[in-house]
Design a protein around this motif. Structure first.
Motif, PDB file in Angstrom:
ATOM      1  N   GLY A  98      32.741 104.434  41.887  1.00  0.00           N
ATOM      2  CA  GLY A  98      33.816 104.527  42.869  1.00  0.00           C
ATOM      3  C   GLY A  98      35.115 103.922  42.369  1.00  0.00           C
ATOM      4  O   GLY A  98      36.211 104.435  42.639  1.00  0.00           O
ATOM      5  N   ILE A  99      35.013 102.826  41.617  1.00  0.00           N
ATOM      6  CA  ILE A  99      36.208 102.193  41.043  1.00  0.00           C
ATOM      7  C   ILE A  99      36.858 103.134  40.039  1.00  0.00           C
ATOM      8  O   ILE A  99      38.092 103.241  39.979  1.00  0.00           O
ATOM      9  N   ALA A 100      36.038 103.819  39.240  1.00  0.00           N
ATOM     10  CA  ALA A 100      36.578 104.747  38.246  1.00  0.00           C
ATOM     11  C   ALA A 100      37.289 105.922  38.926  1.00  0.00           C
ATOM     12  O   ALA A 100      38.339 106.373  38.447  1.00  0.00           O
ATOM     13  N   ILE A 101      36.747 106.408  40.039  1.00  0.00           N
ATOM     14  CA  ILE A 101      37.420 107.482  40.782  1.00  0.00           C
ATOM     15  C   ILE A 101      38.775 106.995  41.291  1.00  0.00           C
ATOM     16  O   ILE A 101      39.784 107.713  41.217  1.00  0.00           O
ATOM     17  N   TRP A 102      38.806 105.784  41.814  1.00  0.00           N
ATOM     18  CA  TRP A 102      40.062 105.209  42.311  1.00  0.00           C
ATOM     19  C   TRP A 102      41.091 105.100  41.180  1.00  0.00           C
ATOM     20  O   TRP A 102      42.260 105.466  41.353  1.00  0.00           O
ATOM     21  N   LEU A 103      40.653 104.644  40.010  1.00  0.00           N
ATOM     22  CA  LEU A 103      41.566 104.520  38.871  1.00  0.00           C
ATOM     23  C   LEU A 103      42.045 105.888  38.395  1.00  0.00           C
ATOM     24  O   LEU A 103      43.231 106.062  38.077  1.00  0.00           O
ATOM     25  N   LEU A 104      41.135 106.862  38.350  1.00  0.00           N
ATOM     26  CA  LEU A 104      41.520 108.200  37.883  1.00  0.00           C
ATOM     27  C   LEU A 104      42.535 108.827  38.832  1.00  0.00           C
ATOM     28  O   LEU A 104      43.475 109.506  38.399  1.00  0.00           O
ATOM     29  N   GLY A 105      42.373 108.589  40.128  1.00  0.00           N
ATOM     30  CA  GLY A 105      43.331 109.117  41.086  1.00  0.00           C
ATOM     31  C   GLY A 105      44.722 108.542  40.898  1.00  0.00           C
ATOM     32  O   GLY A 105      45.720 109.184  41.249  1.00  0.00           O
ATOM     33  N   ARG A 106      44.823 107.354  40.339  1.00  0.00           N
ATOM     34  CA  ARG A 106      46.122 106.734  40.105  1.00  0.00           C
ATOM     35  C   ARG A 106      46.668 107.002  38.702  1.00  0.00           C
ATOM     36  O   ARG A 106      47.875 106.861  38.481  1.00  0.00           O
ATOM     37  N   CYS A 107      45.794 107.346  37.769  1.00  0.00           N
ATOM     38  CA  CYS A 107      46.245 107.626  36.397  1.00  0.00           C
ATOM     39  C   CYS A 107      46.524 109.112  36.182  1.00  0.00           C
ATOM     40  O   CYS A 107      47.324 109.470  35.320  1.00  0.00           O
ATOM     41  N   ALA A 108      45.850 109.975  36.928  1.00  0.00           N
ATOM     42  CA  ALA A 108      46.042 111.415  36.765  1.00  0.00           C
ATOM     43  C   ALA A 108      47.260 111.869  37.561  1.00  0.00           C
ATOM     44  O   ALA A 108      47.845 111.126  38.343  1.00  0.00           O
ATOM     45  N   SER A 109      47.626 113.108  37.358  1.00  0.00           N
ATOM     46  CA  SER A 109      48.734 113.716  38.089  1.00  0.00           C
ATOM     47  C   SER A 109      48.306 115.110  38.532  1.00  0.00           C
ATOM     48  O   SER A 109      47.190 115.562  38.249  1.00  0.00           O
ATOM     49  N   ARG A 110      49.196 115.800  39.217  1.00  0.00           N
ATOM     50  CA  ARG A 110      48.869 117.152  39.666  1.00  0.00           C
ATOM     51  C   ARG A 110      48.564 118.064  38.490  1.00  0.00           C
ATOM     52  O   ARG A 110      47.728 118.954  38.576  1.00  0.00           O
ATOM     53  N   GLN A 111      49.230 117.843  37.356  1.00  0.00           N
ATOM     54  CA  GLN A 111      49.048 118.698  36.186  1.00  0.00           C
ATOM     55  C   GLN A 111      47.830 118.305  35.352  1.00  0.00           C
ATOM     56  O   GLN A 111      47.368 119.091  34.525  1.00  0.00           O
ATOM     57  N   THR A 112      47.309 117.090  35.520  1.00  0.00           N
ATOM     58  CA  THR A 112      46.206 116.616  34.667  1.00  0.00           C
ATOM     59  C   THR A 112      44.982 116.233  35.495  1.00  0.00           C
ATOM     60  O   THR A 112      44.231 115.343  35.110  1.00  0.00           O
ATOM     61  N   SER A 113      44.773 116.896  36.626  1.00  0.00           N
ATOM     62  CA  SER A 113      43.680 116.514  37.528  1.00  0.00           C
ATOM     63  C   SER A 113      42.485 117.461  37.436  1.00  0.00           C
ATOM     64  O   SER A 113      41.673 117.505  38.358  1.00  0.00           O
ATOM     65  N   ARG A 129      34.897 109.193  50.375  1.00  0.00           N
ATOM     66  CA  ARG A 129      36.194 108.661  50.798  1.00  0.00           C
ATOM     67  C   ARG A 129      37.053 108.305  49.586  1.00  0.00           C
ATOM     68  O   ARG A 129      38.246 108.592  49.565  1.00  0.00           O
ATOM     69  N   HIS A 130      36.452 107.679  48.561  1.00  0.00           N
ATOM     70  CA  HIS A 130      37.205 107.392  47.335  1.00  0.00           C
ATOM     71  C   HIS A 130      37.704 108.687  46.709  1.00  0.00           C
ATOM     72  O   HIS A 130      38.842 108.763  46.223  1.00  0.00           O
ATOM     73  N   TYR A 131      36.838 109.696  46.734  1.00  0.00           N
ATOM     74  CA  TYR A 131      37.150 110.947  46.049  1.00  0.00           C
ATOM     75  C   TYR A 131      38.287 111.700  46.737  1.00  0.00           C
ATOM     76  O   TYR A 131      39.250 112.123  46.084  1.00  0.00           O
ATOM     77  N   VAL A 132      38.188 111.865  48.046  1.00  0.00           N
ATOM     78  CA  VAL A 132      39.231 112.637  48.734  1.00  0.00           C
ATOM     79  C   VAL A 132      40.567 111.888  48.721  1.00  0.00           C
ATOM     80  O   VAL A 132      41.641 112.499  48.715  1.00  0.00           O
ATOM     81  N   ARG A 133      40.506 110.558  48.702  1.00  0.00           N
ATOM     82  CA  ARG A 133      41.747 109.791  48.603  1.00  0.00           C
ATOM     83  C   ARG A 133      42.411 110.019  47.253  1.00  0.00           C
ATOM     84  O   ARG A 133      43.631 110.148  47.155  1.00  0.00           O
ATOM     85  N   ALA A 134      41.596 110.091  46.180  1.00  0.00           N
ATOM     86  CA  ALA A 134      42.144 110.371  44.853  1.00  0.00           C
ATOM     87  C   ALA A 134      42.712 111.789  44.791  1.00  0.00           C
ATOM     88  O   ALA A 134      43.774 112.017  44.201  1.00  0.00           O
ATOM     89  N   LEU A 135      42.014 112.754  45.410  1.00  0.00           N
ATOM     90  CA  LEU A 135      42.518 114.126  45.441  1.00  0.00           C
ATOM     91  C   LEU A 135      43.838 114.201  46.206  1.00  0.00           C
ATOM     92  O   LEU A 135      44.754 114.937  45.810  1.00  0.00           O
ATOM     93  N   HIS A 136      43.942 113.455  47.278  1.00  0.00           N
ATOM     94  CA  HIS A 136      45.182 113.446  48.060  1.00  0.00           C
ATOM     95  C   HIS A 136      46.329 112.872  47.238  1.00  0.00           C
ATOM     96  O   HIS A 136      47.462 113.358  47.304  1.00  0.00           O
ATOM     97  N   ARG A 137      46.037 111.849  46.444  1.00  0.00           N
ATOM     98  CA  ARG A 137      47.089 111.225  45.640  1.00  0.00           C
ATOM     99  C   ARG A 137      47.648 112.185  44.587  1.00  0.00           C
ATOM    100  O   ARG A 137      48.847 112.178  44.310  1.00  0.00           O
ATOM    101  N   VAL A 138      46.777 113.030  43.989  1.00  0.00           N
ATOM    102  CA  VAL A 138      47.250 113.976  42.970  1.00  0.00           C
ATOM    103  C   VAL A 138      47.621 115.327  43.590  1.00  0.00           C
ATOM    104  O   VAL A 138      47.888 116.285  42.859  1.00  0.00           O
ATOM    105  N   GLU A 139      47.587 115.401  44.927  1.00  0.00           N
ATOM    106  CA  GLU A 139      47.985 116.600  45.666  1.00  0.00           C
ATOM    107  C   GLU A 139      47.135 117.815  45.306  1.00  0.00           C
ATOM    108  O   GLU A 139      47.645 118.925  45.111  1.00  0.00           O
ATOM    109  N   SER A 140      45.835 117.609  45.229  1.00  0.00           N
ATOM    110  CA  SER A 140      44.909 118.711  44.950  1.00  0.00           C
ATOM    111  C   SER A 140      44.468 119.318  46.281  1.00  0.00           C
ATOM    112  O   SER A 140      43.325 119.165  46.726  1.00  0.00           O
TER     113      SER A 140
END
Length: 228
Positions: A98-113, A129-140
């Motif tokens: 879950g921590i890795a998903i949270w980090l990936l959501g903050r390190c990735a972008s819309r173009q690299t997701s 919840r971690h996953y959909v929050r990361a998807l929301h951050r990269v606008e997927s």
């Protein structure tokens, strides 16, 4: 207790990481940076450390606060490849998943997701919840809508999708301008020529918070107040 403290991991690039990253025998496609190697090792050891805390009955709700400096460094260096490698090689029940998903959501972008979009974790309630929050951050949005269709009873996914349907900033400003008093507009002979200056410039090095982040925080406070 001493063993637990001595096993506390940290995100640090070692000389071996630098040598492995510079190894020309590894193909260009499989080559990773020293930061990638360091973050993958850090996430593995972080999971082991959490297991130690659980074993000795030392796990607290705020145990991750001790790693704030490590997380800041990871988010600054953005070792996306290492986080993706950890997720690909780890089971869903790994303590650091879950921590890795949270980090990936903050390190990735819309173009690299692309890797984030393809993670098969939405069936796991604990990780969703971690996953959909990361998807929301990269606008997927397509992936979010797919998860919403598969889990129509999840209110958190619906809430995130509803934010995407808000009016654009330009439309909201236009609606606000309709109620602005323009009776003194003709008194302004010309635009101000005063130079722009700031007394405090610390904000230049720290970008402002994303509007969706602020909105999410306010909604969370509202739910806490209402006891939802």
């Amino acid at each position: 207790m001493a063993a637990v403290v001595s096993d506390q991991p940290s995100f640090r690039v070692t000389a071996d990481d630098e040598l492995d990253a510079a190894d020309r025998r590894v193909s260009h496609r499989r080559r990773r940076s020293a930061d990638d190697l360091a973050v993958e090792r850090f996430l593995r050891r972080l999971g082991h450390y959490r297991n130690l805390l659980t074993r000795y009955d030392l796990l607290r709700a705020d145990w991750l606060l001790a790693f704030r400096a490590d997380f800041r460094k990871i988010l600054r260096n953005r070792p996306q490849g290492g986080i993706e490698s950890f997720l690909a090689a780890s089971p869903l029940d790994h303590p650091s998943f879950g921590i890795a998903i949270w980090l990936l959501g903050r390190c990735a972008s819309r173009q690299t997701s692309e890797v984030l979009d393809q993670l098969p974790v939405d069936e796991d309630v604990r990780l969703r919840r971690h996953y959909v929050r990361a998807l929301h951050r990269v606008e997927s949005w397509p992936r979010l809508r797919q998860i919403a269709r598969r889990h129509p009873g999840d209110p958190y996914v619906k809430r995130l999708l509803r934010r995407n349907s808000l009016d654009t900033f330009a439309r909201r400003v236009s609606r606000f301008a309709q109620h602005v008093d323009r009776s003194y507009e003709s008194d302004a002979a010309m635009a101000s020529r005063m130079p722009l200056w700031f007394r405090d410039t610390e904000w230049i090095e720290t970008p402002p918070k994303d509007p969706s982040w602020i909105r999410e925080l306010l909604e969370r406070i509202k739910r806490w107040v209402r006891g939802e």
